[in-house]
Design a protein around this motif. Structure first.
Motif, PDB file in Angstrom:
ATOM      1  N   GLY A 102       0.788  -1.228   0.000  1.00  0.00           N
ATOM      2  CA  GLY A 102       0.000   0.000   0.000  1.00  0.00           C
ATOM      3  C   GLY A 102       0.811   1.264   0.000  1.00  0.00           C
ATOM      4  O   GLY A 102       0.333   2.313   0.404  1.00  0.00           O
ATOM      5  N   TRP A 128       0.191   5.992   0.265  1.00  0.00           N
ATOM      6  CA  TRP A 128      -0.555   6.587  -0.844  1.00  0.00           C
ATOM      7  C   TRP A 128      -1.610   7.586  -0.390  1.00  0.00           C
ATOM      8  O   TRP A 128      -1.992   8.464  -1.162  1.00  0.00           O
ATOM      9  CB  TRP A 128      -1.202   5.480  -1.669  1.00  0.00           C
ATOM     10  N   SER A 135      -3.612  11.118  -2.233  1.00  0.00           N
ATOM     11  CA  SER A 135      -4.922  10.874  -2.827  1.00  0.00           C
ATOM     12  C   SER A 135      -5.591  12.170  -3.287  1.00  0.00           C
ATOM     13  O   SER A 135      -6.177  12.216  -4.376  1.00  0.00           O
ATOM     14  CB  SER A 135      -5.831  10.131  -1.832  1.00  0.00           C
ATOM     15  N   ARG A 144      -6.974   5.399  -4.921  1.00  0.00           N
ATOM     16  CA  ARG A 144      -6.426   4.046  -4.791  1.00  0.00           C
ATOM     17  C   ARG A 144      -6.905   3.165  -5.944  1.00  0.00           C
ATOM     18  O   ARG A 144      -6.149   2.365  -6.500  1.00  0.00           O
ATOM     19  CB  ARG A 144      -6.832   3.427  -3.455  1.00  0.00           C
ATOM     20  N   THR A 170      -6.189  -5.493  -0.341  1.00  0.00           N
ATOM     21  CA  THR A 170      -6.605  -4.333  -1.123  1.00  0.00           C
ATOM     22  C   THR A 170      -8.120  -4.214  -1.151  1.00  0.00           C
ATOM     23  O   THR A 170      -8.682  -3.120  -0.998  1.00  0.00           O
ATOM     24  CB  THR A 170      -6.061  -4.432  -2.556  1.00  0.00           C
TER      25      THR A 170
END
Length: 519
Positions: free
Chosen positions: A98, A130, A134, A170, A190
């Motif tokens: 991730g 991440w 975003s 994502r 995920t």
């Protein structure tokens, strides 16, 4: 013993509890599930202590780069100026745990104003979770849409907009890695993470809409609009069942617009938020063969009275009025076909065909009196108009086919065949207009191989026009094949899963509507 590795990136509480942290921002999910407030993360710039053995230090000095000579510095100045804009790190990719992973993309780096050449590419990844990227990603995707940029500027709290950004970004990054797969079973980690963000977003929207002022909040309207685009990323538009997520979100947009009424349309910001949402509502009406909302004319007339109009609003009004008329005609036609009502179809046909041609002529008259530029938003608007032409005359052809099998029909067969040829020709001309406009939208992508997020929104806006060409058999076979190729290109290069769907024909129609008599 000195620490010779990289410091743990886990939050303080997860490190104290000795459990794996999911590194989410602003608070990790483990802390939330644990019922505690996440204390945050350590500074990533903390020192990493390494073995200070003299032999190791000597080896490091030998590996250190040498400064450039003045001549080499000047010769490389132009290269450094072009590369410094983008930095020395390439676009991020997503690691299995991730993180965004950045790698070197250039041999030049600027240190204290001096260029140092021949630096090897980074042999280690630079990790950063991440979630810290975003919002920049989603702002890059919608860089041409002031409505979204204003929302993220004005709403900075931990509300639905933030969680919608995590969900969309994502999904976008994951799709870019695995864009060519028609369906991919992602790892359970995920899927759980995306499910958590989707659930959090929906819960916050639901809670807000329970309050009297919820529907009036611009961030709620923006969040639901982002969710409709998220569904395009994962490819749910082709699912037309009652509980399809894309259709549920589109109906949610209508419910919010209905609750807001005409008051927000009197302000410039209110109209900025209205147009993207209402466009999605009209696309759903075209897809589902239903009429546009009954409040549509009141909304559009409110905007029309506000002179002078903003750039592009005149074209938006003209196309919106046209789609309202097309949706009304196609809804009446499908009602007749589903009931297999030959007498009713025979009675209503002259009026239905006249309405179609009148709506088309009215828009063409508007085009002759008003200038339509080549801005990308105007290109998209015209593609939407052409998609409504394709869909409208496709449905009209079904009605004509149906009537050729009804001997008592008072309309001569020669007239029906002439109207059928007009419908086919008009729809195919509109389909060609769509195919010719798409390269102008996707041109920068194909010419420069630019896969930055900002190209995604341009691709999302041409998905429905291309689908209308691909699935409507009124278009020529080569047009449908070209539309299929463009859709696959968008899906493969930009990770828009919607473009990779096959769109099976699920409409239940009488056999007489599929082919005319004698074919």
């Amino acid at each position: 013993m000195p620490n010779t590795g990289r410091p743990s990136r886990d939050c303080h509480l997860c490190r104290q509890r000795r459990v794996k942290c999911d590194l989410a921002r602003p608070a990790c999910q483990r802390c939330i599930k644990y019922g505690a407030q996440c204390p945050g993360y350590r500074d990533q710039q903390e020192l990493v202590f390494r073995n200070a053995d003299p032999t190791v230090v000597k080896k490091r000095k030998k590996r250190a780069p040498l400064p450039q000579s003045p001549s080499s510095q000047s010769s490389s100045s132009s290269s450094s100026s072009s590369s410094s804009d983008g930095g020395v790190l390439s676009a991020p990719s997503l690691s299995p745990n991730g993180d965004f992973v950045f790698t070197s993309s250039t041999d030049l780096v600027l240190v204290n104003g001096a260029n140092y050449n021949a630096l090897p590419p980074l042999t280690w990844p630079v990790y950063e979770h991440w979630t810290s990227h975003s919002i920049p990603i989603i702002l890059d995707v919608y860089s041409n849409l002031d409505f979204i940029k204003d929302m993220y500027r004005d709403y900075t709290d931990d509300g639905p907009l933030i969680w919608a950004a995590h969900l969309f970004s994502r999904t976008y990054v994951t799709n870019m890695q695995y864009s060519t797969a028609l369906s991919r079973s992602s790892d359970s980690e995920t899927q759980r993470e995306l499910g958590g963000y989707l659930g959090k977003t929906l819960n916050l929207v639901s809670e807000a809409l329970k309050t009297p002022e919820g529907a009036q909040r611009d961030d709620i309207l923006a969040t639901v609009w982002i969710l409709t685009n998220y569904e395009l990323l994962i490819g749910s538009l082709s699912r037309t069942e009652v509980l399809s997520p894309w259709h549920l979100h589109a109906r949610g947009l209508y419910s919010i617009l209905k609750a807001r009424g005409c008051a927000p349309l009197l302000k410039p910001d209110g109209r900025k938020s209205f147009w993207p949402a209402y466009s999605m509502v009209q696309i759903q009406a075209l897809i589902t063969n239903t009429e546009c909302p009954p409040e549509s004319k009141e909304w559009l007339e409110t905007i029309e009275r506000l002179l002078p109009l903003h750039p592009g609003e005149g074209l938006g009004l003209a196309i919106s009025y046209f789609i309202i008329k097309i949706c009304s005609v196609q809804a009446r036609i499908f009602n007749l076909l589903r009931r297999r009502d030959f007498p009713g179809a025979s009675r209503d046909y002259p009026d239905l065909f006249a309405q179609m041609k009148a709506a088309e002529q009215e828009f063409e008259d508007w085009i002759e009196k008003n200038y339509v530029g080549t801005h990308i938003l105007e290109i998209y608007a015209m593609s939407l108009y052409h998609s409504a032409i394709v869909k409208g005359y496709h449905v009209m052809r079904l009605l004509i086919n149906f009537l050729t099998h009804y001997p008592p029909c008072p309309i001569p067969l020669e007239q029906l065949n002439e109207d059928r040829e007009y419908s086919v020709k008009t729809a195919q001309n509109a389909a060609q207009g769509i195919l010719e406009s798409v390269p102008r939208v996707l041109g920068p992508l194909s010419s420069s191989k630019d896969k930055s997020p900002k190209t995604v929104f341009d691709a999302l806006r041409v998905i429905w026009p291309l689908i209308s060409v691909y699935v409507m058999d009124i278009c020529r076979s080569e047009q449908r094949l070209a539309a299929e190729g463009l859709l696959f290109y968008i899906g493969r290069e930009l990770g828009v899963r919607q473009a990779l769907n096959k769109y099976p024909d699920t409409l239940t129609l009488p056999a007489e509507a599929k082919e005319p008599l004698g074919v």
